[in-house]
Design a protein around this motif. Structure first.
Motif, short mmCIF file in Angstrom:
data_model
loop_
_atom_site.label_atom_id
_atom_site.label_comp_id
_atom_site.label_asym_id
_atom_site.label_seq_id
_atom_site.Cartn_x
_atom_site.Cartn_y
_atom_site.Cartn_z
N GLU A 135 52.75 42.67 47.93
CA GLU A 135 53.12 41.50 48.74
C GLU A 135 51.92 40.96 49.52
OE1 GLU A 135 55.94 39.62 48.68
OE2 GLU A 135 56.26 40.94 46.95
N LYS A 136 51.10 41.90 50.06
CA LYS A 136 49.91 41.47 50.80
C LYS A 136 48.93 40.76 49.86
CE LYS A 136 49.51 44.46 54.82
NZ LYS A 136 48.63 45.40 55.51
N ARG A 137 48.78 41.32 48.67
CA ARG A 137 47.84 40.72 47.71
C ARG A 137 48.35 39.34 47.27
NH1 ARG A 137 45.81 41.28 42.14
NH2 ARG A 137 47.57 42.55 41.51
N VAL A 142 34.28 29.24 49.77
CA VAL A 142 33.55 30.48 50.05
C VAL A 142 34.58 31.59 50.21
CG1 VAL A 142 31.92 31.65 51.58
CG2 VAL A 142 31.80 29.15 51.29
N VAL A 143 34.38 32.69 49.46
CA VAL A 143 35.38 33.76 49.41
C VAL A 143 34.78 35.10 49.83
CG1 VAL A 143 37.06 34.95 47.94
CG2 VAL A 143 36.47 32.57 47.44
N HIS A 144 35.42 35.75 50.82
CA HIS A 144 35.13 37.16 51.10
C HIS A 144 36.12 37.95 50.24
CE1 HIS A 144 33.46 36.36 55.45
NE2 HIS A 144 32.78 35.75 54.51
N PRO A 145 35.66 38.61 49.17
CA PRO A 145 36.62 39.22 48.24
C PRO A 145 37.37 40.42 48.80
CG PRO A 145 34.45 38.97 47.23
CD PRO A 145 34.27 38.74 48.69
N GLY A 146 36.67 41.30 49.55
CA GLY A 146 37.35 42.50 50.03
C GLY A 146 36.37 43.56 50.48
N GLU A 147 36.85 44.79 50.57
CA GLU A 147 35.98 45.88 51.02
C GLU A 147 36.60 47.21 50.64
OE1 GLU A 147 37.54 46.61 55.56
OE2 GLU A 147 36.01 45.07 55.30
N VAL A 148 35.79 48.25 50.74
CA VAL A 148 36.29 49.62 50.64
C VAL A 148 36.63 50.03 52.08
CG1 VAL A 148 35.74 52.02 50.07
CG2 VAL A 148 34.88 50.16 48.62
N PRO A 149 37.92 50.15 52.40
CA PRO A 149 38.27 50.42 53.81
C PRO A 149 37.82 51.80 54.27
CG PRO A 149 40.24 50.45 52.41
CD PRO A 149 39.11 50.05 51.53
N LEU A 191 41.74 42.04 51.63
CA LEU A 191 42.04 40.72 51.10
C LEU A 191 42.47 40.70 49.62
CD1 LEU A 191 42.18 38.26 52.90
CD2 LEU A 191 40.04 37.46 51.93
N LEU A 192 41.59 40.33 48.69
CA LEU A 192 41.98 40.22 47.28
C LEU A 192 42.10 41.58 46.61
CD1 LEU A 192 39.77 37.18 46.21
CD2 LEU A 192 42.19 37.16 46.82
N GLY A 193 41.76 42.64 47.35
CA GLY A 193 41.83 43.99 46.79
C GLY A 193 43.02 44.80 47.27
N PHE A 194 43.94 44.18 48.02
CA PHE A 194 45.10 44.92 48.54
C PHE A 194 45.88 45.61 47.42
CE2 PHE A 194 45.26 42.12 52.49
CZ PHE A 194 45.06 43.17 53.37
N GLU A 195 46.20 46.88 47.64
CA GLU A 195 47.09 47.58 46.70
C GLU A 195 48.53 47.15 46.91
OE1 GLU A 195 46.12 51.94 46.24
OE2 GLU A 195 44.59 51.38 47.73
N VAL A 211 37.19 46.58 42.99
CA VAL A 211 36.57 45.50 42.22
C VAL A 211 37.51 45.03 41.11
CG1 VAL A 211 34.71 44.98 40.57
CG2 VAL A 211 34.16 46.05 42.77
N GLN A 212 38.16 45.98 40.43
CA GLN A 212 39.09 45.62 39.36
C GLN A 212 40.27 44.80 39.90
OE1 GLN A 212 38.60 45.78 36.11
NE2 GLN A 212 40.56 44.72 35.89
N THR A 213 40.80 45.21 41.04
CA THR A 213 41.92 44.45 41.65
C THR A 213 41.46 43.06 42.07
OG1 THR A 213 42.82 46.55 42.45
CG2 THR A 213 43.70 44.55 43.45
N ILE A 214 40.25 42.95 42.59
CA ILE A 214 39.68 41.66 42.98
C ILE A 214 39.55 40.75 41.75
CG2 ILE A 214 37.53 40.54 43.75
CD1 ILE A 214 37.32 42.97 45.79
N ILE A 215 39.09 41.31 40.64
CA ILE A 215 38.98 40.53 39.39
C ILE A 215 40.35 39.98 38.98
CG2 ILE A 215 38.57 40.75 36.88
CD1 ILE A 215 36.27 42.76 37.66
N GLU A 216 41.37 40.84 39.04
CA GLU A 216 42.73 40.42 38.66
C GLU A 216 43.23 39.31 39.60
OE1 GLU A 216 44.95 44.08 38.59
OE2 GLU A 216 43.66 44.90 37.02
N SER A 217 42.95 39.47 40.90
CA SER A 217 43.36 38.45 41.88
C SER A 217 42.67 37.12 41.61
CB SER A 217 43.04 38.91 43.30
OG SER A 217 43.75 40.08 43.62
#
Length: 316
Positions: free
Chosen positions: A91-93, A116-123, A84-88, A165-171
């Motif tokens: 376009e997806k992000r 309510v937000v599910h931020p992401g995961e370590v795939p 989700l918010l952590g996509f590298e 986590v850093q990408t999620i913060i930026e998103s």
């Protein structure tokens, strides 16, 4: 028959989502339980909103919150268990950010206080959480098999989580800037999750919130999920909340029996005391939402609410 008014407490549509094809049927069943407010979850479709919106406009129901991504998006890349918010992938992000802003716009339009937000995961290349749960239930957390599988999870998590986590913060920073520019007065609650590879841990939640100081971002403390993660060994669901109490946007109220979640607190577990440790989080939350499974019966919901509110009153 409409039951006693449940006051400030809200109720998630995840309880009866599968029983209804129309929004009016969905919400009327919840209203009959005595709830004046609902959380519209991520399975609510645009078609359902056709009958939900007039109910909101007439003041028949209030909306406390919506659960991203809202309304329903059938693409699993933007579902509940996603990077989700952590996509590298840029376009997806970008799409994930757009969808979260859209959820916030709906929340604002309906008078909701939060998303309510599910931020992401370590795939992971396979379902490691499913395997961990199987070992936990079959051999226990102290078994060699569990320790070995857990070490594998943590090695990958520790290697990659900081980057996600850093990408999620930026998103989230971009989402908040856009929300403010649109005049949206809603908060974003990053939810404690139900699988150990998912972000955030409570420490990661603290990192994200501190990095976005001043932004409308806090923690959405899902009590049942936090209990599960505590049992699996990811974090201390009570002790590690100490530094986050001022940042609770909302709570999902439900109890976990073993690793099975979304049960009515106190009633389904039969334990009169265990859930008390989570009352301070419920007390501090701006938005209080029951998030129960379909198996919970109306009489169990009423009894659970009676016990929970009596305990909260005694704390006061």
């Amino acid at each position: 028959m409409v039951m006693e008014d449940k006051g400030e407490f809200s109720f998630s549509t995840c309880w009866n989502m599968r029983r209804h094809s129309t929004g009016v049927g969905l919400l009327n069943e919840i209203r009959e339980l005595g709830f004046r407010r609902v959380e519209l979850n991520y399975n609510v479709t645009e078609e359902m909103l056709v009958t939900i919106e007039p109910m909101i406009e007439r003041g028949e129901i209030g909306i406390s919150s919506v659960h991203n991504t809202f309304p329903h998006v059938p693409d699993p890349d933007y579902g509940t268990d996603s990077v989700l918010l952590g996509f590298e992938d840029k376009e997806k992000r970008k799409r994930a950010i757009n969808l979260l802003v859209r959820s916030a716009e709906y929340a604002q339009r309906y008078g909701g206080e939060a998303v309510v937000v599910h931020p992401g995961e370590v795939p992971f290349p396979y379902d490691i959480s499913g395997e961990l749960e199987q070992i936990y239930e079959g051999q226990g957390r102290d078994s060699a098999a569990y320790r070995s599988k857990w070490a594998e999870l943590m090695e990958r998590r520790e290697a990659y989580s900081a980057g996600y986590v850093q990408t999620i913060i930026e998103s989230l920073d971009e989402v908040c800037n856009r929300a403010v520019s649109k005049g949206l007065n809603v908060r974003f609650g990053i939810e404690t999750r139900s699988k150990p590879q998912q972000i955030p841990t409570l420490a990661e939640a603290g990192t994200i919130i501190n990095a976005l100081k001043g932004a409308p971002v806090g923690i959405w403390y899902d009590t049942g999920h936090a209990i599960m993660m505590d049992r699996l060994g990811l974090y201390d669901s009570i002790g590690e909340m100490e530094g986050l109490m001022d940042d609770i946007v909302g709570v999902h109220i439900h109890e976990t029996i073993g690793l099975s979640d979304h049960w009515c607190p106190y009633v389904n577990s039969g334990d009169p005391d265990f859930y008390d440790a989570y009352l301070p989080m419920i007390e501090r939350a701006q938005v209080k939402v029951y998030e129960l499974k379909a198996a919970c019966r109306p009489e169990e919901i009423h009894e659970s609410h009676r016990l929970l509110t009596a305990k909260l009153a005694r704390r006061g």
